[in-house]
Design a protein around this motif. Structure first.
Motif, PDB file in Angstrom:
ATOM      1  N   ASP A   5       0.852  -1.184   0.000  1.00 17.66           N
ATOM      2  CA  ASP A   5       0.000   0.000   0.000  1.00 17.66           C
ATOM      3  C   ASP A   5       0.891   1.237   0.000  1.00 17.66           C
ATOM      4  O   ASP A   5       2.121   1.139   0.106  1.00 17.66           O
ATOM      5  CB  ASP A   5      -0.904   0.015   1.236  1.00 17.66           C
ATOM      6  N   LEU A   6       0.250   2.403  -0.108  1.00 25.93           N
ATOM      7  CA  LEU A   6       0.971   3.657   0.035  1.00 25.93           C
ATOM      8  C   LEU A   6       1.292   3.906   1.498  1.00 25.93           C
ATOM      9  O   LEU A   6       0.591   3.431   2.395  1.00 25.93           O
ATOM     10  CB  LEU A   6       0.122   4.816  -0.495  1.00 25.93           C
ATOM     11  N   ASP A   7       2.347   4.657   1.745  1.00 26.98           N
ATOM     12  CA  ASP A   7       2.621   5.146   3.084  1.00 26.98           C
ATOM     13  C   ASP A   7       1.700   6.337   3.312  1.00 26.98           C
ATOM     14  O   ASP A   7       1.868   7.401   2.724  1.00 26.98           O
ATOM     15  CB  ASP A   7       4.087   5.579   3.191  1.00 26.98           C
ATOM     16  N   ARG A   8       0.680   6.155   4.134  1.00 30.44           N
ATOM     17  CA  ARG A   8      -0.391   7.141   4.272  1.00 30.44           C
ATOM     18  C   ARG A   8      -0.260   8.039   5.497  1.00 30.44           C
ATOM     19  O   ARG A   8      -1.147   8.869   5.752  1.00 30.44           O
ATOM     20  CB  ARG A   8      -1.752   6.423   4.312  1.00 30.44           C
ATOM     21  N   ASP A   9       0.824   7.917   6.258  1.00 30.23           N
ATOM     22  CA  ASP A   9       0.933   8.629   7.531  1.00 30.23           C
ATOM     23  C   ASP A   9       0.840  10.145   7.387  1.00 30.23           C
ATOM     24  O   ASP A   9       0.182  10.812   8.181  1.00 30.23           O
ATOM     25  CB  ASP A   9       2.247   8.266   8.230  1.00 30.23           C
ATOM     26  N   ASP A  10       1.495  10.707   6.391  1.00 40.24           N
ATOM     27  CA  ASP A  10       1.559  12.165   6.276  1.00 40.24           C
ATOM     28  C   ASP A  10       0.877  12.697   5.018  1.00 40.24           C
ATOM     29  O   ASP A  10       1.178  13.802   4.563  1.00 40.24           O
ATOM     30  CB  ASP A  10       3.036  12.617   6.289  1.00 40.24           C
ATOM     31  N   LEU A  11      -0.048  11.954   4.489  1.00 42.52           N
ATOM     32  CA  LEU A  11      -0.697  12.372   3.248  1.00 42.52           C
ATOM     33  C   LEU A  11      -1.755  13.444   3.496  1.00 42.52           C
ATOM     34  O   LEU A  11      -2.395  13.487   4.541  1.00 42.52           O
ATOM     35  CB  LEU A  11      -1.353  11.181   2.559  1.00 42.52           C
ATOM     36  N   VAL A  12      -1.945  14.300   2.506  1.00 43.99           N
ATOM     37  CA  VAL A  12      -3.022  15.287   2.501  1.00 43.99           C
ATOM     38  C   VAL A  12      -4.200  14.661   1.759  1.00 43.99           C
ATOM     39  O   VAL A  12      -4.041  14.102   0.671  1.00 43.99           O
ATOM     40  CB  VAL A  12      -2.588  16.592   1.799  1.00 43.99           C
ATOM     41  N   TYR A  13      -5.399  14.750   2.354  1.00 47.76           N
ATOM     42  CA  TYR A  13      -6.574  14.103   1.777  1.00 47.76           C
ATOM     43  C   TYR A  13      -7.591  15.123   1.267  1.00 47.76           C
ATOM     44  O   TYR A  13      -7.623  16.271   1.711  1.00 47.76           O
ATOM     45  CB  TYR A  13      -7.249  13.211   2.821  1.00 47.76           C
ATOM     46  N   SER A  14      -8.421  14.666   0.345  1.00 45.21           N
ATOM     47  CA  SER A  14      -9.525  15.477  -0.165  1.00 45.21           C
ATOM     48  C   SER A  14     -10.615  14.535  -0.657  1.00 45.21           C
ATOM     49  O   SER A  14     -10.465  13.316  -0.607  1.00 45.21           O
ATOM     50  CB  SER A  14      -9.046  16.397  -1.298  1.00 45.21           C
ATOM     51  N   VAL A  15     -11.694  15.095  -1.185  1.00 46.11           N
ATOM     52  CA  VAL A  15     -12.766  14.259  -1.717  1.00 46.11           C
ATOM     53  C   VAL A  15     -12.340  13.666  -3.060  1.00 46.11           C
ATOM     54  O   VAL A  15     -11.616  14.294  -3.830  1.00 46.11           O
ATOM     55  CB  VAL A  15     -14.068  15.076  -1.874  1.00 46.11           C
ATOM     56  N   ASN A  16     -12.756  12.446  -3.315  1.00 47.39           N
ATOM     57  CA  ASN A  16     -12.480  11.782  -4.583  1.00 47.39           C
ATOM     58  C   ASN A  16     -13.051  12.611  -5.737  1.00 47.39           C
ATOM     59  O   ASN A  16     -14.207  13.040  -5.699  1.00 47.39           O
ATOM     60  CB  ASN A  16     -13.111  10.382  -4.560  1.00 47.39           C
ATOM     61  N   GLU A  17     -12.263  12.836  -6.778  1.00 51.46           N
ATOM     62  CA  GLU A  17     -12.676  13.732  -7.863  1.00 51.46           C
ATOM     63  C   GLU A  17     -13.983  13.287  -8.520  1.00 51.46           C
ATOM     64  O   GLU A  17     -14.878  14.093  -8.775  1.00 51.46           O
ATOM     65  CB  GLU A  17     -11.569  13.812  -8.923  1.00 51.46           C
ATOM     66  N   TRP A  18     -14.130  12.007  -8.831  1.00 52.06           N
ATOM     67  CA  TRP A  18     -15.338  11.510  -9.474  1.00 52.06           C
ATOM     68  C   TRP A  18     -16.564  11.761  -8.592  1.00 52.06           C
ATOM     69  O   TRP A  18     -17.638  12.108  -9.096  1.00 52.06           O
ATOM     70  CB  TRP A  18     -15.208  10.016  -9.771  1.00 52.06           C
TER      71      TRP A  18
END
Length: 261
Positions: free
Chosen positions: A26-39
Motif C-alpha cells: 500500500d501507500l505510506d499514508r501517515d503524512d498524506l493530505v486528503y480530499s474528496v475523490n474527484e469523481w
C-alpha cells in the motif's frame, strides 16, 4: 427526488509525493493530505443540479474514520442537505464487496430514488457502484455523463468506446456511476464551510446498520492486495532536441519510419 451520493476521502494527488509502505502492499499514508475523490465531486454536483430542477434533497454518505467527516462537510458546504458517516472498527480493511455491503445497509434505512457514486476511487477498481446495485437488485449504469430526470424514470447518457454516446431509459430507483466532465463542480468557499461546521453528522456503526461484523472488514474480505509497486522504467525512450520546428520535423520522420503516418 431523494438522492444519496456515496463519496470517499482519498489522497490528494496534487498535494502529495507518494511512497510505498514498508510492507510494499500500500501507500505510506501517515503524512498524506486528503480530499474528496474527484469523481464523487461530480456526482454530488449532478445530484444538486437535479434537485434544483425537480425538488427533493441530497444526502452524502461515506465509509471511513473520523477524518472522513471533513469530506462530508465539504460536500454539504457545496450544497448537499445531509451527511452520514459510516464508521466502525469492524469496517477497516473492507474490500469493494464489503464497502458495497455497508452502503447497501444504509440505503435500506432510507427511501432513496437515486443512488450516485463516482466512476472509481483511489484503488481504481470501479466496482463498488456495480456491486451495490447488484446487492440492491436495482438497475445500474456506469460511466454516466448525462442525466435527464423524469417522474418514474430517467434518461441516462453513457460514454462508450470510440467516442460514442448511448442513451438509456432507466426505472427508479437505480444506481449510477458518474463520469468526470458531466458538469462543472461549483466552488466551495470559506463561508459555506463555516456554515456547516457546526451541523451534527450522524455516525453509524455495524450494529446501527444491522451489518454482521464478520461479513465486512478484513474478516469478510474476499480479495486482498498482496503487492503494490512502481513499474521499472523501460528502455526505448528518446528525447528529441533542437528548436520547436526541428523537433516537429524529427518527430514526423520517426512517425513515418514507424508506420504512424
Amino acid at each position: 427526488m431523494e438522492i444519496l451520493v456515496c463519496v470517499k476521502r482519498v489522497p490528494d494527488t496534487a498535494e502529495n509525493e507518494f511512497e510505498l509502505n514498508s510492507e510494499g502492499n500500500d501507500l505510506d499514508r501517515d503524512d498524506l493530505v486528503y480530499s474528496v475523490n474527484e469523481w464523487d465531486n461530480y456526482a454530488v454536483e449532478e445530484a444538486i443540479q437535479i434537485v434544483d430542477k425537480v425538488g427533493g434533497s441530497v444526502t452524502v454518505v461515506t465509509v471511513g474514520d473520523d477524518g472522513a467527516e471533513e469530506v462530508l462537510r465539504r460536500e454539504m458546504a457545496m450544497g448537499a442537505d445531509n451527511g452520514v458517516l459510516l464508521f466502525d472498527d469492524a469496517f477497516e480493511g473492507s474490500d469493494g464487496r464489503g464497502i458495497a455491503a455497508i452502503l447497501k445497509a444504509e440505503v435500506e434505512k432510507g427511501n432513496y430514488d437515486l443512488i450516485l457514486t463516482g466512476a472509481q476511487a483511489d484503488d481504481g477498481a470501479g466496482q463498488v457502484g456495480g456491486m451495490l446495485a447488484a446487492m440492491l437488485d436495482y438497475p445500474y449504469a456506469s460511466l454516466v455523463n448525462k442525466i435527464e430526470p423524469a417522474d418514474a424514470k430517467i434518461k441516462v447518457g453513457r460514454e462508450i468506446e470510440g467516442g460514442n454516446q448511448e442513451m438509456n431509459e432507466i426505472e427508479l430507483p437505480c444506481v449510477l456511476s458518474i463520469q468526470t466532465g458531466i458538469n462543472e463542480p461549483r466552488y466551495v468557499g470559506i463561508r459555506g464551510i463555516r456554515k456547516v461546521a457546526g451541523v451534527e453528522i450522524p455516525v453509524k456503526g455495524a450494529a446501527d446498520l444491522g451489518v454482521d461484523p464478520g461479513s465486512v472488514g478484513e474478516a469478510g474480505a474476499k480479495t486482498k492486495r498482496v503487492d503494490y509497486f512502481v513499474p521499472d522504467l523501460g528502455d526505448g525512450a528518446e528525447m528529441l532536441e533542437g528548436s520547436t520546428d526541428e523537433i516537429i520535423e524529427k518527430l514526423i520522420e520517426k512517425l513515418k519510419a514507424k508506420g504512424g503516418l
